[in-house]
Write an enzyme that holds these catalytic residues in place. Structure first.
Site, PDB file in Angstrom:
ATOM      1  N   ASP A   1      28.042  25.889  39.332  1.00 23.59           N
ATOM      2  CA  ASP A   1      29.287  25.285  39.815  1.00 23.59           C
ATOM      3  C   ASP A   1      29.080  23.903  40.418  1.00 23.59           C
ATOM      4  OD1 ASP A   1      27.889  26.244  42.029  1.00 23.59           O
ATOM      5  OD2 ASP A   1      29.320  27.825  42.488  1.00 23.59           O
TER       6      ASP A   1
ATOM      7  N   ASN B   1      32.652  36.330  50.710  1.00 24.10           N
ATOM      8  CA  ASN B   1      33.855  37.045  50.246  1.00 24.10           C
ATOM      9  C   ASN B   1      33.594  37.748  48.915  1.00 24.10           C
ATOM     10  OD1 ASN B   1      33.756  34.906  48.466  1.00 24.10           O
ATOM     11  ND2 ASN B   1      35.901  34.321  48.678  1.00 24.10           N
TER      12      ASN B   1
ATOM     13  N   HIS C   1      32.167  36.320  46.226  1.00 19.64           N
ATOM     14  CA  HIS C   1      32.217  35.502  45.005  1.00 19.64           C
ATOM     15  C   HIS C   1      30.817  35.281  44.436  1.00 19.64           C
ATOM     16  CE1 HIS C   1      32.173  31.357  47.338  1.00 19.64           C
ATOM     17  NE2 HIS C   1      30.956  31.747  47.066  1.00 19.64           N
TER      18      HIS C   1
ATOM     19  N   GLU D   1      36.378  32.977  42.783  1.00 20.66           N
ATOM     20  CA  GLU D   1      37.066  33.500  43.950  1.00 20.66           C
ATOM     21  C   GLU D   1      37.818  34.795  43.596  1.00 20.66           C
ATOM     22  OE1 GLU D   1      35.989  32.362  46.502  1.00 20.66           O
ATOM     23  OE2 GLU D   1      36.424  30.278  46.920  1.00 20.66           O
TER      24      GLU D   1
HETATM   25  C1  GLP Z   1      28.373  28.813  47.491  1.00 15.11           C
HETATM   26  C2  GLP Z   1      28.042  28.787  46.018  1.00 15.11           C
HETATM   27  C3  GLP Z   1      27.595  30.142  45.551  1.00 15.11           C
HETATM   28  C4  GLP Z   1      26.568  30.717  46.487  1.00 15.11           C
HETATM   29  C5  GLP Z   1      27.171  30.921  47.834  1.00 15.11           C
HETATM   30  C6  GLP Z   1      26.246  31.589  48.827  1.00 15.11           C
HETATM   31  O1  GLP Z   1      29.673  29.210  47.746  1.00 15.11           O
HETATM   32  N1  GLP Z   1      29.109  28.351  45.209  1.00 15.11           N
HETATM   33  O2  GLP Z   1      27.078  30.037  44.232  1.00 15.11           O
HETATM   34  O3  GLP Z   1      26.089  31.925  45.992  1.00 15.11           O
HETATM   35  O4  GLP Z   1      27.509  29.626  48.278  1.00 15.11           O
HETATM   36  O5  GLP Z   1      25.591  30.651  49.599  1.00 15.11           O
HETATM   37  P1  GLP Z   1      24.528  30.963  50.736  1.00 15.11           P
HETATM   38  O6  GLP Z   1      23.261  31.298  50.027  1.00 15.11           O
HETATM   39  O7  GLP Z   1      24.418  29.663  51.477  1.00 15.11           O
HETATM   40  O8  GLP Z   1      25.042  32.075  51.556  1.00 15.11           O
END
Ligand code: GLP
Length: 266
Positions: free
Chosen positions: A67, A136, A138, A143
């Protein structure tokens, strides 16, 4: 789905990096799906260390990121392209032309998404997809209620996600972009193998709901229950609310493929 529970996040980083390195050794032109976020930073650090210690060759590896924020330039430290260059690409011998991150500055975002899907297909599909877990539920930026057959597309970000990701934007959720480009749930499910990597007590509840709860559109990670070959690598803290965690531990200890990795961590 194998669920590998390890004592600490450091063990998780080491095992995940070793698994990725092994896949690259087995297939030097591996198509690797990359994720961003704090969880992934230590994994890229480990992978870079392994690359240096064992002359791991990335010259033929191709990568596709999950993303990118819309409207954030690749040169901007808050973009995921910048994150990837900093934590991974600039530190190994990967060819920049083989690294794909959706372009959040494209004038025609829908065309960009279609071209991204086409590029994945042209590369032969994703061999190994790394995934983090949003709080959440995702995966990527899919989402709640992202279709389970969705493809790369423009996705508005949930208020919860903008709050979670505000750190890089001066702590102000209002400054977090309102939209992102993300691979779809269907794109992720098409990967030949996936590794969901989750650490920390704060993820325990959502991890349990993702793995042991019913498959529901509001928690897109539950779609991974349909993945043909998804492994979950987690630390004790994040695994704390899994009802069947003793079964998962026992199961993995009986599988030769995991035993090798677990022994190597001692
Ligand atoms: C972002 C990314 C996700 C990732 C998530 C978790 O929202 N778009 O791909 O998995 O963060 O991040 P963290 O590892 O900082 O908890």
């Amino acid at each position: 789905m194998d669920i590998v529970i390890l004592p600490t996040s450091e063990h998780v980083e080491k095992l995940t990096a070793r698994l990725v390195a092994d896949r690259i050794k087995a297939k030097p032109n591996l198509v690797l799906g990359c994720a961003t976020g704090r969880t992934m930073e230590g994994i890229y650090d480990e992978l870079v260390s392994l690359a240096q210690a064992h002359a791991l060759d990335f010259s033929r590896v191709r990568t596709f990121n999950l993303d990118e924020y819309v409207g954030v330039s690749p040169d901007d430290a808050r973009s995921y392209r910048h994150y990837m260059n900093r934590h991974f690409f600039s530190r190994v011998n990967i060819d920049a032309a083989n690294t794909y991150v959706p372009n959040g500055l494209a004038t025609d975002l829908e065309a960009e998404c279609d071209a991204y899907e086409a590029a994945i297909v042209a590369a032969g599909g994703i061999d190994l997809q790394l995934l983090g877990l949003g709080s959440n539920g995702h995966i990527g930026f899919n989402e709640p209620l992202s279709g389970f057959q969705s493809r790369t597309r423009v996705q508005p970000l949930a208020p919860h996600t903008r709050e979670q990701n505000a750190g890089m934007f001066g702590g102000d959720p209002e400054k977090v972009p309102t939209t992102a480009l993300t691979m779809g749930v269907g794109t992720i499910l098409d990967s030949r193998e996936a590794l969901l990597v989750v650490t920390g007590e704060h993820k325990a509840d959502i991890l349990a709901r993702s793995l042991e709860g019913p498959v529901v559109g509001v928690i897109t990670a539950t779609a991974l229950q349909f993945h043909r070959r998804c492994h979950v690598i987690t630390d004790e803290a994040a695994a704390a609310k899994l009802n069947l965690r003793e079964f998962y531990r026992d199961e993995v200890s009986h599988l030769p493929v995991w035993r090798g990795y677990l022994n190597a961590l001692d």
